[in-house]
Write an enzyme that holds these catalytic residues in place. Structure first.
Site, short mmCIF file in Angstrom:
data_model
loop_
_atom_site.label_atom_id
_atom_site.label_comp_id
_atom_site.label_asym_id
_atom_site.label_seq_id
_atom_site.Cartn_x
_atom_site.Cartn_y
_atom_site.Cartn_z
N ASP A 86 0.88 -1.16 0.00
CA ASP A 86 0.00 0.00 0.00
C ASP A 86 0.92 1.21 0.00
O ASP A 86 1.66 1.44 0.96
CB ASP A 86 -0.89 -0.04 1.26
CG ASP A 86 -1.80 1.16 1.33
OD1 ASP A 86 -1.47 2.20 0.71
OD2 ASP A 86 -2.84 1.07 2.00
N HIS A 234 7.68 12.08 -26.85
CA HIS A 234 8.37 11.38 -27.94
C HIS A 234 8.64 12.29 -29.15
O HIS A 234 9.76 12.37 -29.65
CB HIS A 234 7.56 10.17 -28.42
CG HIS A 234 7.24 9.18 -27.34
ND1 HIS A 234 8.10 8.89 -26.32
CD2 HIS A 234 6.12 8.42 -27.12
CE1 HIS A 234 7.54 7.97 -25.52
NE2 HIS A 234 6.35 7.69 -25.99
C1 BG6 Z 1 3.80 5.18 -25.34
C2 BG6 Z 1 2.40 5.72 -25.40
O1 BG6 Z 1 4.64 6.09 -24.69
O2 BG6 Z 1 4.29 4.96 -26.65
C3 BG6 Z 1 1.50 4.76 -26.13
O3 BG6 Z 1 1.91 5.91 -24.07
C4 BG6 Z 1 2.09 4.41 -27.49
O4 BG6 Z 1 0.20 5.31 -26.30
C5 BG6 Z 1 3.54 3.99 -27.37
O5 BG6 Z 1 1.33 3.33 -28.02
C6 BG6 Z 1 4.17 3.85 -28.75
O6 BG6 Z 1 5.46 3.34 -28.63
P1 BG6 Z 1 6.11 2.44 -29.78
O7 BG6 Z 1 7.48 2.16 -29.29
O8 BG6 Z 1 5.25 1.20 -29.88
O9 BG6 Z 1 6.07 3.26 -31.03
#
Ligand code: BG6
Length: 480
Positions: A86, A234
Site C-alpha cells: 500500500d 516522444h
Molecule cells: C507510449 C504511449 O509512450 O508509446 C502509447 O503511451 C504508445 O500510447 C507507445 O502506443 C508507442 O510506442 P512504440 O514504441 O510502440 O512506437
C-alpha cells in the site's frame, strides 16, 4: 553487477505489456546484469507463484518471436518476485527495505510504472524510509505530470530525495537504435552536416502513427490524450535530436544542454496560432488492417461525450539561425492507416532549368518503429547511362544492415552497467520546457468548445491535417 529491480505498479498495463517483455528480451540476449532479482509490487495480495502464473498468461499476448518458450519463461520467472504494497503506508516501505537488505545488491532500481499522480507520494515515502542511498536509482515513466505545474512539483520532490544523477526519466523513443544513431549520422557525415540547415531543407515531418486503438488503456488515455501521450515527449525528443547543434563533448549534460536550447527556440503558441497551426482529431469506426474497428467513443470505459484527442498534427518552427523559417510538422494518432514512426527531411529543389521538376522532393527519412533504418529518395533523369537499370526516375537508397532489436535497452541501462549514458534519459529542465511549450495548446483547447475533428479509423486523420501542410505548398510523405 548485482541488481534489484522493483516495479511499482507491478500489475499495471505498462508493466506487463512493455516492461516485463522488454526485460525478458534483455534476459534472453544476456544483457541483464547477472545475479539480479525483479520485484513487482502492487495493491493485490498474491504469492510469487500466483504472480508468475499471472505474468505467464499475459506473456501469451506478446508478439510471436518475442514470446518466451515455456522453458525460457521458467528461467526468467525464477528472477521475478511479488509483494503487496500500500503506497501510502510507511511500514510497507520498511518491509521493502528489509526485502532489499536480504541481497545487498550493488544497484537498486526503483521503477515507478504507476500513474504520475503517485510519484510525489512514493518518492517522499522512499526518502523517509532511507531508500535513497547512492546505490538506488529512481526511474520515472512518462508522462511526468499532466502539465508544467505538476511536472515541476514532481521534479521538486524527486530532487529533494535523490540526486539528479540518480533520476532516470524514461522516454523510450530515445532508446530506439535509429534515434540513437541520429547524432552520429548527422555530425559524423559530410554528406549530411553541410546540408542540415535552412538553406537546403524545405520542411521536416515527424510522424508517430499507430494502427492500434486505445485498447484496455481507456481510462488512462482519456485523461491524457495524444498531445500529452506522444507530442510533449516522444515527438519533441525526436525534434530535438534532428534540430540540435553538435554538443561540445559526448557528455550527457552537453548533449542535453543542446536539446534544451532547441526546445527553448520553438516558436511559442498563442490562442490564434493554436487555431491555425494545430489540428486535433478523434477516431470513429472504420477499417484497420482489413478489420472493422469501433469508434473511440465505443471503446471500453470512454465517456460518450469525451473530447479527448486521439490525433494531433501541428506546425512549428525552430527560431534559430540554422532553422528560421523551416516548418516542422509533428503528427501522431491512434487507429491510423499504418503503424510507422518516421522522420522525413524534405530538401529544397535544386534551381536548374535543365531538367523537368521532380514529382517529389529529395528526401531523407529515418524509421524508428516498428521498422528501423533510414532511406534517401533522390531524383535522377532517365537518360543517365550509369544508372540505366533504374526504370523509375526516383530511386531510394536504404540502409541495409538490420539494426538490433529495441525495447530492452533503456531498461537495461537504468538497471546496470552504463551509468554514463544518462543522455538516453530526459533531464528535468528538458521535460519542463516541453510542458511550457505545449501548455498554450492545452489552454486554447480548454476554451474551444469545437472539440476534436472526427476521422475514420484506418485513414491518416482529419483532412485538416493535410490542409495544414498543403497551406505551405507541401504534402505529408504518404501523399506524394
Ligand atoms: C507510449 C504511449 O509512450 O508509446 C502509447 O503511451 C504508445 O500510447 C507507445 O502506443 C508507442 O510506442 P512504440 O514504441 O510502440 O512506437
Amino acid at each position: 553487477m548485482s541488481f534489484d529491480l522493483v516495479f511499482f505498479g507491478g500489475t499495471g498495463d505498462l508493466t506487463w505489456r512493455k516492461l516485463m517483455p522488454a526485460l525478458f528480451q534483455a534476459f534472453r540476449h544476456g544483457k541483464l546484469p547477472g545475479g539480479g532479482r525483479i520485484l513487482a509490487v502492487a495493491r493485490d495480495e498474491m504469492s510469487d507463484e500466483r504472480y508468475r502464473e499471472w505474468l505467464k498468461e499475459r506473456f501469451r499476448e506478446v508478439e510471436g518471436p518475442k514470446r518466451p518458450s515455456d522453458e525460457e519463461f521458467e528461467r526468467f520467472a525464477a528472477l521475478v518476485h511479488y509483494r503487496r504494497m500500500d503506497l501510502s503506508q510507511p511500514e510497507h516501505y520498511q518491509r521493502l527495505k528489509e526485502w532489499l537488505a536480504t541481497a545487498q545488491a550493488e544497484t537498486v532500481v526503483l521503477y515507478l510504472a504507476t500513474s504520475p499522480h503517485l510519484f510525489t507520494q512514493i518518492c517522499e515515502q522512499l526518502g523517509a524510509a532511507g531508500l535513497n542511498e547512492p546505490r538506488v536509482r529512481i526511474v520515472l515513466e512518462k508522462p511526468l505530470g499532466h502539465d508544467l505545474a505538476s511536472a515541476q512539483q514532481i521534479n521538486r520532490v524527486v530532487r529533494s530525495v535523490f540526486r539528479e544523477e540518480q533520476a532516470f526519466r524514461i522516454d523510450h523513443y530515445l532508446g530506439k537504435p535509429s534515434v540513437q544513431n541520429l547524432m552520429a549520422l548527422r555530425f559524423g557525415n559530410a554528406l549530411f552536416e553541410p546540408l542540415w540547415r535552412r538553406e537546403s531543407i524545405a520542411n521536416i515531418q515527424i510522424t508517430l502513427a499507430e494502427s492500434l486503438g486505445v485498447g484496455t488503456r481507456g481510462p488512462f488515455y482519456d485523461g491524457t490524450g495524444a498531445l500529452r501521450d506522444m507530442i510533449q515527449n516522444h515527438a519533441l525528443q525526436l525534434l530535438t535530436m534532428i534540430a540540435m547543434e553538435p554538443p561540445s563533448t559526448n557528455d550527457a549534460d552537453a548533449i542535453r544542454d543542446e536539446k534544451l536550447k532547441v526546445l527553448r527556440s520553438l516558436k511559442p503558441f498563442s490562442a490564434e496560432s493554436v487555431a491555425r497551426d494545430v489540428v486535433r482529431g478523434q477516431y470513429r469506426a472504420g477499417t484497420v488492417d482489413g478489420k472493422a474497428v469501433v469508434s473511440y467513443l465505443d471503446e471500453g470505459k470512454i465517456p460518450a461525450d469525451s473530447q479527448t484527442e486521439t490525433f494531433v498534427a501541428l506546425r512549428t518552427e525552430v527560431q534559430n539561425w540554422r532553422w528560421a523559417g523551416v516548418p516542422f510538422y509533428l503528427r501522431t494518432g491512434k487507429r491510423l492507416a499504418a503503424r510507422d514512426a518516421q522522420i522525413v527531411v524534405n530538401f529544397r529543389p535544386c534551381r536548374t532549368r535543365s531538367f523537368r521538376a521532380p514529382a517529389r522532393p529529395t528526401a531523407w527519412s529515418s524509421s524508428c518503429s516498428p521498422r528501423t533504418g533510414w532511406s534517401c529518395t533522390c531524383w535522377r533523369p532517365r537518360a543517365v547511362p550509369m544508372v540505366r537499370r533504374w526504370r523509375r526516375s526516383l530511386w531510394t537508397w536504404t540502409s541495409t544492415r538490420p539494426l538490433p532489436p529495441t525495447g530492452w535497452r533503456l531498461r537495461a541501462t537504468a538497471a546496470g552497467r552504463d551509468r554514463g549514458r544518462l543522455n538516453l534519459f530526459v533531464r528535468s529542465d528538458e521535460q519542463e520546457q516541453a510542458w511550457r511549450w505545449v501548455e498554450p495548446i492545452l489552454d486554447a483547447w480548454r476554451l474551444d468548445s469545437g472539440g476534436p475533428r472526427a476521422y475514420s479509423a484506418g485513414s491518416w486523420g482529419p483532412p485538416a491535417a493535410s490542409a495544414l501542410v498543403a497551406r505551405d505548398g507541401f504534402a505529408w510523405a504518404e501523399e506524394h
